[in-house]
Each structure stands twice: as structure tokens, then as C-alpha cells.
Design an enzyme around this catalytic site. Structure first.
Site: not given
Length: 432
Positions: A242-244, A246
């Protein structure tokens, strides 16, 4: 609604009424009643005074809270202006978000040292120990950098900052970092990395003049890409976390604001940054802590027992890339939220170009710490991590001469020296 007099001296049926010529009322009772009424009036008077005092105190407290708030007031505005003053010819005035973070601290110091104006912004959240962030704030403050405590989602605060200072550049480093934490608190990534970015871009596109923007994307956007080294032209539509996702969304959002509003925007894909004042959630940091404390460390390995590898990049090299990006960013072309012409839109990898395996990282730390690590070797879980990263930096080299100079043994030696000093170790034993 009865008046106060009616409440005190009722004249409705069923309630007694004082008649001046009534012979049925005992004189002593009348005196008693008059005395009681007087006492009641005094009581009401005292209550009114108390209420007035409390209201005044509330007003004073509200004023005090305003004056002591994290932002606002004449003294606060003076600190912002002073911090933003440019002290070199053809210098810039830069708003650095995430200024008490790892990269933000080093970039703020580098800008200030060369004479640029710098105003920091940080919300000091508790993703990791806020005391480390406060210590970084104290560090940059000693060099004249004022860090505002606030959130990039606070549109009023951003508007106020742009009203006080005509920033020429924004170095946007505020973000919710970390790949694995996204599984625990996904909403924090959307709040900071998407909503916060949009709020900042809105402030920038409405500013007059519009600033040029350099912001931190991530090497994580390459996701499941297997082509190495990673190039800016490679596909980035397969995020592994999810970090990637965003950060990839941030690249699409910034492109939109560049296209519609004429904002000059440069995105930087950082590759595993490490060094003094680093983030405690990073592997090199937790390995150092656990080795010194005699605790085991967890070393992940990929499929078929393959060692994980990272393109570890020392903080000073990242800072050089950030400053080079700021210096060559070009100008935004909009005014009052309207585009007047095309503006630069760029994306660069900032890495070291020399991936090192995690077991090799551990061996270097053991050497610098003079202590053997207790290792637990386990298979990499499906938590969003990728097996390797490797940066192609030819674009950054061609555009602004980016050239990393610090290898991992040298960089880790500097980190260990800082760690032992900051946490008060002497020969591997805490001093406190």
C-alpha cells in the site's frame, strides 16, 4: 416566559401575593420574608459575579491557548519570516515538509548552511519515538531553522505560511513511511501520502508566485518489476505494498497538477536511505540496537533461499540529489491557480547503484560494533517487501551531476558512531 421579577414575586393564582393592607399577614412573617428576599437577591448577585468571572477566565484561557498554540501570533510570524530569510546571492526560500524527519533534517541543514531560507513543517506523529524527532528539531533550530508544528492536511496553516513568505521552492518530504506498517494502519498512508499531498498542491497552485516543488516518491513504486537496474522508464503499475501504491498515486497526482496548473514538479525515488539520525524502523537501525542489547535479529531471505539485497544509499548522497533537484527545478508557470505555459515535470532515481545483501550488511555491523549478531533466518513473509532494489541513476547524473560517493562500510561506520554517541553507549554498554 416569566420575567425575573415574576419569578421572584409571583402573582399567579395559587401563589401568595403580598397586599399592603392585608391584615391576615403577620408583621413578623413579613419582616422575615423581606429579609429572606434580600438574601436571595444578594445570592443572585454573587452568582452573577461568579458567572462573569468564569466567562472572563474562559476568555483569558482561550487567548492564552491561541498565543501558546503551535502556530499563529505575531511572535510566530516573526520566527517564520526570520527563518525564511535568504542569506546568499540568488538563493532560495524553501518550505521543507517533514523537516524533523530523517531526510528532512539533513536537507534543512544543508540548505541553511549554504545561505538559503528554510522554514520547516512537521506534525511529530508517533509512528516512531517522537523524542528523536524533537532532538532533530533542536538540532536544526541551533542553525536557525524554525520548524512549525502542524500537519500538511491543515489548509489554513499552509495558506498562512504562503501568506507570510513567498516561498520559491517546496521540498515535500512529509509522508507516512514504512512498507509493513501499512498492514496495521492503512488509513494513515492515505491521510498523509495522498490527502496531505493534495492539500499541499492546492496551496502551491493558489500561491502567488507559485513555488517549484521537489518531493519524495520512492523506489517502492517499482514493485514486482524484475528488470534491473530500475530505470525511470520501467513500468510501475505493479505495486507490492500500500505504501508503494500511495507513492505511485502521488506521481500521477503531481503530474495532473503540473499539467493543469503549471506547477514545476520533480519526484525523487529514494533507494533505502541510511545514516546518522535515521529512522528506528529501518533494518540497519533495529539490527544495531538488538546486536548491542544481545537480542536476536531477524534476517529474511527470498524464494529458494536467495538473500535479499538493497541499494543502500547514504544520507549525504541523497541530500546532494535533493539540492541538485531544487537547483535545476525550473519555474512554475501558473498564477492564481491558472496555468500560463508548460512547466517542468521530472522523475529521478536517487540510489547508490551498488546493491548489498542483507547478510553482508549484518557482517559490516558486526565488525563496527565488535559484537556477533544472534541471527534468526526466516523466509520473507508476504507483507509488501520486495527481494531486491537496484537504481539506474543515469538521468540524475545527466541532469544535475548526481554521483554517490559513500559505500556501505563507510556509511555504516558513521551511523554506528552517531548511534553510540546519541544513545549513550560506551564499549557496547549503555551509559545510563
Amino acid at each position: 416566559m416569566p420575567t425575573l421579577d415574576e419569578e421572584l414575586f409571583p402573582s399567579t393564582p395559587g401563589k401568595f401575593k403580598i397586599e399592603q393592607r392585608s391584615y391576615g399577614i403577620n408583621r413578623q412573617f413579613y419582616r422575615f420574608f423581606a429579609s429572606t428576599s434580600t438574601m436571595f437577591l444578594w445570592a443572585l448577585f454573587l452568582i452573577a459575579l461568579t458567572v462573569s468571572y468564569l466567562s472572563f477566565q474562559s476568555f483569558v484561557d482561550s487567548g492564552t491557548r491561541y498565543l501558546s498554540a503551535s502556530w499563529g501570533g505575531l511572535q510566530w510570524e516573526k520566527q517564520v519570516r526570520t527563518s525564511a530569510e535568504i542569506r546568499r546571492s540568488r538563493g532560495m526560500s524553501v518550505l521543507v515538509t517533514g523537516a524533523s524527519g530523517f531526510v528532512g533534517t539533513h536537507v534543512s541543514l544543508a540548505l541553511k548552511r549554504r545561505g538559503d531560507g528554510v522554514v520547516g513543517l512537521d506534525n511529530f506523529n508517533n509512528y516512531y519515538d517522537p523524542s528523536l524527532k524533537k532532538a532533530r528539531k533542536a538540532l536544526v533550530n541551533r542553525y536557525g531553522v524554525f520548524v512549525v508544528e502542524g500537519d500538511i492536511n491543515d489548509a489554513k496553516l499552509l495558506d498562512k505560511l504562503f501568506d507570510i513568505v513567498a516561498f520559491t521552492h517546496v521540498m515535500h518530504l512529509a509522508a507516512q513511511a514504512g512498507v509493513r506498517y501499512a498492514m496495521e494502519n492503512p488509513h494513515s498512508y492515505v491521510h498523509s501520502n495522498i490527502a496531505g499531498l493534495v492539500t499541499l498542491l492546492e496551496a502551491c497552485k493558489s500561491a502567488n508566485p507559485q513555488p517549484s516543488i521537489v518531493w519524495a516518491s520512492s523506489s517502492s513504486v517499482y514493485g514486482l518489476n524484475e528488470k534491473v537496474p530500475f530505470s525511470e522508464l520501467d513500468r510501475t503499475d505493479q505495486p507490492a505494498s500500500l505504501y508503494a501504491a500511495t507513492k505511485k498515486a502521488g506521481e500521477e497526482i503531481t503530474h495532473t497538477y503540473n499539467h493543469i496548473y503549471g506547477l514545476s514538479i520533480t519526484g525523487l525515488r529514494f533507494f533505502t536511505v541510511y545514516g546518522p539520525w535515521g529512522r528506528p524502523d529501518m533494518a540497519y537501525f533495529t539490527f544495531t540496537r538488538n546486536i548491542l542489547q544481545g537480542k536476536p535479529i531477524t534476517v529474511y531471505r527470498g524464494k529458494n533461499g536467495v538473500d535479499l539485497a538493497r541499494d543502500f544509499t547514504y544520507i549525504d548522497d541523497i541530500v546532494k540529489g535533493c539540492l541538485g533537484s531544487l537547483d535545476t527545478s525550473g519555474k512554475s508557470t501558473g498564477s492564481g491557480g491558472k496555468k500560463k505555459g508548460p512547466a517542468p515535470y521530472r522523475i529521478f532515481n536517487l540510489g547508490n547503484t551498488s546493491p548489498v545483501t542483507v547478510p553482508a550488511l549484518v557482517r559490516i555491523l558486526e565488525e563496527h560494533l565488535k559484537t556477533k549478531a544472534k541471527k534468526n533466518i526466516v523466509d520473507m513473509p508476504g507483507n509488501g517487501d520486495v527481494p531486491f532494489t537496484h537504481a539506474n541513476i543515469s538521468s540524475a547524473r545527466a541532469e544535475f551531476g548526481y554521483k554517490p560517493t559513500t559505500d556501505l562500510p563507510t556509511g555504516l561506520k558513521k551511523f554506528v558512531r552517531w548511534y553510540l554517541s546519541y544513545y549513550g553507549y560506551s564499549h557496547g554498554t549503555p551509559l545510563n
